[in-house]
Design a protein around this motif. Structure first.
Motif, PDB file in Angstrom:
ATOM      1  N   SER A  94       7.736  11.907   5.595  1.00 30.55           N
ATOM      2  CA  SER A  94       6.664  11.516   6.503  1.00 30.55           C
ATOM      3  C   SER A  94       6.103  10.155   6.106  1.00 30.55           C
ATOM      4  CB  SER A  94       5.537  12.551   6.477  1.00 30.55           C
ATOM      5  OG  SER A  94       4.514  12.203   7.383  1.00 30.55           O
ATOM      6  N   VAL A  95       5.809   9.347   7.111  1.00 29.95           N
ATOM      7  CA  VAL A  95       5.065   8.108   6.892  1.00 29.95           C
ATOM      8  C   VAL A  95       3.598   8.484   7.041  1.00 29.95           C
ATOM      9  CG1 VAL A  95       4.594   5.776   7.708  1.00 29.95           C
ATOM     10  CG2 VAL A  95       6.941   6.674   7.769  1.00 29.95           C
ATOM     11  N   CYS A  96       2.838   8.302   5.978  1.00 34.54           N
ATOM     12  CA  CYS A  96       1.425   8.694   5.968  1.00 34.54           C
ATOM     13  C   CYS A  96       0.558   7.460   5.784  1.00 34.54           C
ATOM     14  CB  CYS A  96       1.172   9.710   4.866  1.00 34.54           C
ATOM     15  SG  CYS A  96       2.054  11.271   5.124  1.00 34.54           S
ATOM     16  N   ARG A  97      -0.482   7.379   6.595  1.00 32.39           N
ATOM     17  CA  ARG A  97      -1.371   6.220   6.593  1.00 32.39           C
ATOM     18  C   ARG A  97      -2.769   6.551   6.078  1.00 32.39           C
ATOM     19  NH1 ARG A  97       1.275   2.190   9.074  1.00 32.39           N
ATOM     20  NH2 ARG A  97       3.128   2.783  10.241  1.00 32.39           N
ATOM     21  N   SER A  98      -2.932   7.784   5.585  1.00 28.29           N
ATOM     22  CA  SER A  98      -4.215   8.218   5.041  1.00 28.29           C
ATOM     23  C   SER A  98      -3.992   9.476   4.212  1.00 28.29           C
ATOM     24  CB  SER A  98      -5.198   8.537   6.173  1.00 28.29           C
ATOM     25  OG  SER A  98      -4.748   9.672   6.905  1.00 28.29           O
ATOM     26  N   LEU A  99      -4.987   9.833   3.437  1.00 27.10           N
ATOM     27  CA  LEU A  99      -4.930  11.085   2.689  1.00 27.10           C
ATOM     28  C   LEU A  99      -4.826  12.254   3.666  1.00 27.10           C
ATOM     29  CD1 LEU A  99      -5.107  12.853   0.173  1.00 27.10           C
ATOM     30  CD2 LEU A  99      -7.608  12.591   0.273  1.00 27.10           C
TER      31      LEU A  99
END
Length: 119
Positions: A94-99
């Motif tokens: 997964s590309v995650c942009r936040s916690l």
């Protein structure tokens, strides 16, 4: 400047996961930043490959990979290609942009968290 922002986000996520992951989970980050041609060649000779996601979490025989990006950060072609290969191998990426993105990714893959994050 953008790299420092990503480093801060990465650190924030890592610190939170130290408290939130189950005790029997194992996690680490991968440093894949280029450090010049000599270091790049040394890493390549040892089997380091570009595009590997930033963070690995292992839980009950399963592996989860996370690419950390700032809200404005972009995924490179090399990263997209690697993510595609990993997914074809059956590994969730997964590309995650936040916690919150990271926690959602883990929860949707049935990784129980030890707490919640309060905003």
């Amino acid at each position: 400047m953008a790299q420092h922002e990503e480093d801060r986000l990465h650190t924030h996520i890592w610190k939170a996961l130290q408290f939130l992951l189950p005790d029997d989970a194992v996690a680490w980050s991968t440093e894949n930043r280029q450090m010049g041609p000599r270091e790049g060649m040394r890493r390549k000779m040892r089997g380091c490959v570009p595009g590997v996601p930033d963070m690995e979490i292992h839980y009950q025989g399963r592996t989860f990979l996370i690419e950390i990006k700032t809200p404005k950060g972009s995924v490179t072609k090399v990263q997209r290609d690697m993510h595609k290969r990993l997914k074809a191998a059956g590994i969730p990426v997964s590309v995650c942009r936040s916690l919150e993105d990271v926690l959602y990714f883990l929860e949707t893959h049935d990784v129980p968290l030890k707490g919640v994050v309060m905003a």
